[in-house]
Scaffold this active site. Structure first.
Site, short mmCIF file in Angstrom:
data_model
loop_
_atom_site.label_atom_id
_atom_site.label_comp_id
_atom_site.label_asym_id
_atom_site.label_seq_id
_atom_site.Cartn_x
_atom_site.Cartn_y
_atom_site.Cartn_z
N LYS A 13 0.74 -1.14 0.07
CA LYS A 13 -0.03 -0.08 -0.16
C LYS A 13 0.81 1.39 -0.15
O LYS A 13 0.64 2.31 -1.03
CB LYS A 13 -0.85 -0.15 1.13
CG LYS A 13 -1.79 -1.15 1.30
CD LYS A 13 -2.93 -0.87 2.43
CE LYS A 13 -2.38 -0.78 3.99
NZ LYS A 13 -1.65 -2.13 4.26
N ARG A 88 -9.57 0.79 8.67
CA ARG A 88 -9.03 -0.42 8.64
C ARG A 88 -10.24 -1.20 9.64
O ARG A 88 -9.75 -2.45 9.88
CB ARG A 88 -7.81 -0.34 9.77
CG ARG A 88 -6.33 -0.52 9.20
CD ARG A 88 -5.65 -0.59 10.19
NE ARG A 88 -4.18 -0.89 9.89
CZ ARG A 88 -2.90 -0.64 9.30
NH1 ARG A 88 -3.43 0.55 8.73
NH2 ARG A 88 -2.12 -1.01 8.98
N ARG A 122 11.81 -5.51 5.74
CA ARG A 122 11.55 -4.13 5.21
C ARG A 122 12.37 -3.44 6.02
O ARG A 122 12.66 -3.35 7.40
CB ARG A 122 10.11 -3.75 5.69
CG ARG A 122 9.58 -2.61 5.45
CD ARG A 122 8.20 -2.29 5.04
NE ARG A 122 7.32 -2.45 6.30
CZ ARG A 122 6.04 -2.39 6.30
NH1 ARG A 122 5.33 -2.07 5.17
NH2 ARG A 122 5.43 -2.52 7.66
N ARG A 153 11.36 -1.22 11.61
CA ARG A 153 10.23 -0.82 12.29
C ARG A 153 10.07 -1.67 13.67
O ARG A 153 10.20 -3.13 13.43
CB ARG A 153 8.62 -0.84 11.77
CG ARG A 153 8.63 0.57 11.01
CD ARG A 153 7.56 0.45 9.87
NE ARG A 153 6.28 0.04 10.33
CZ ARG A 153 5.07 -0.30 9.87
NH1 ARG A 153 5.12 0.34 8.62
NH2 ARG A 153 4.07 -0.86 10.24
N ARG A 164 -0.15 -8.73 13.62
CA ARG A 164 -0.65 -8.02 12.77
C ARG A 164 -1.38 -8.47 11.57
O ARG A 164 -2.63 -8.13 11.21
CB ARG A 164 0.34 -6.99 11.91
CG ARG A 164 0.84 -5.97 13.04
CD ARG A 164 2.20 -5.43 12.54
NE ARG A 164 2.17 -4.90 11.28
CZ ARG A 164 3.29 -4.58 10.62
NH1 ARG A 164 4.62 -5.03 11.00
NH2 ARG A 164 3.11 -3.91 9.47
P1 ADP Z 1 1.17 -1.82 7.79
O1 ADP Z 1 0.23 -1.63 6.80
O2 ADP Z 1 2.36 -2.28 7.24
O3 ADP Z 1 0.69 -2.50 8.93
P2 ADP Z 1 0.88 1.04 8.85
O4 ADP Z 1 1.91 1.83 8.65
O5 ADP Z 1 -0.17 1.38 7.97
O6 ADP Z 1 1.52 -0.40 8.44
O7 ADP Z 1 0.26 0.99 10.41
C1 ADP Z 1 0.96 0.63 11.58
C2 ADP Z 1 0.43 0.58 12.76
O8 ADP Z 1 -0.34 1.78 12.89
C3 ADP Z 1 -1.09 -0.58 12.76
O9 ADP Z 1 -0.61 -1.59 12.95
C4 ADP Z 1 -1.69 0.27 13.79
O10 ADP Z 1 -1.24 0.06 15.10
C5 ADP Z 1 -1.50 1.50 13.63
N1 ADP Z 1 -2.60 2.28 12.40
C6 ADP Z 1 -2.39 2.60 11.31
N2 ADP Z 1 -3.64 3.02 10.63
C7 ADP Z 1 -4.41 2.62 11.70
C8 ADP Z 1 -5.94 2.85 11.68
N3 ADP Z 1 -6.61 3.27 10.55
N4 ADP Z 1 -6.50 2.19 12.53
C9 ADP Z 1 -6.10 1.90 13.68
N5 ADP Z 1 -4.74 1.75 13.81
C10 ADP Z 1 -4.15 2.21 13.02
#
Ligand code: ADP
Ligand code: ZN
Length: 207
Positions: A13, A88, A122, A153, A164
């Protein structure tokens, strides 16, 4: 065009949203990047979000809904935007309806075994959001785009990655059906190289 990127963690994404941002000249809005920036700056938001993120859990809906609503009200979102990592949960998608009109929800699809490999290798740039895989870095440790130091990360460790994926399957995957029913869903199989997948993304958007 107002675009949502759906897909498991590691499906690409962030990578495709960034490329699209440059091509379409509309902002990429990554809730993950915004939350990580808040953690780095040690703001109140960052302090409250950190323990969820490090554990691979979702930050509470009301927190992310608030930051996205505020962000979409800014001037640079007038001509469109790419939502990367939001919504999400179904509750987030319902809230989004109250302050945005979405044109398309693009689902990036990838088998689970590829996801684990990608996430554990990553490296990211916390300054500009750039993402890389160790296999293509040839030992380089700084961001090609901005020169900042690349880091792994905390939530890209094998234990957290599995959590996750579980969280994704339980809470986020239902959005695929949700946007299908809304008539907004397009699915792109991301099995090729980044360039091939990007071409498929652009084709799905008729670009
Ligand atoms: P990835 O898609 O690789 O899991 P992101 O950078 O999008 O990573 O998200 C990392 C973390 O940030 C998630 O595991 C969550 O804890 C938090 N997060 C990001 N976006 C949301 C969201 N829309 N709702 C709740 N938590 C979020
Ligand atoms: Zn960078």
């Amino acid at each position: 065009m107002n675009i949502i990127f759906l897909g498991a963690p590691g499906a690409g994404k962030g990578t495709h949203a960034q490329r699209l941002m440059h091509k379409m000249n509309i902002p990429q809005i990554s809730t993950g990047d915004m939350l990580r920036a808040a953690i780095k700056a040690e703001t109140e938001l960052g302090l409250s979000a950190k323990r969820y993120i490090d554990a691979g859990e979702l930050v509470p809906d009301e927190v992310v809904i608030g930051i996205v609503e505020e962000r979409l009200a800014q001037e640079d979102c007038k001509n469109g935007y790419i939502l990367d990592g939001f919504p999400r949960t179904v509750a987030q998608a319902e809230a989004l309806k109250g302050f945005a009109t979405i044109d398309v929800a693009l689902n990036l699809s990838l088998p689970d075994e590829m996801i684990i490999r990608r996430l554990s290798g990553r490296r990211v740039c916390l300054k500009c959001g750039g993402t890389y895989h160790i296999s293509s870095l040839n030992g380089r440790e700084d961001c090609e785009a901005c020169g900042d130091k690349l880091v792994q990360r905390k939530d890209d460790t094998p234990e957290t990655v599995q959590n996750r994926l579980n969280v994704y399957n339980a809470q986020t995957a239902p959005l695929i059906d949700y946007y299908e029913k809304e008539g907004l869903l397009k699915t792109v199989e991301c099995l090729g190289t980044v360039d091939e997948n990007q071409a498929a993304v652009e084709k799905a958007l008729n670009l």
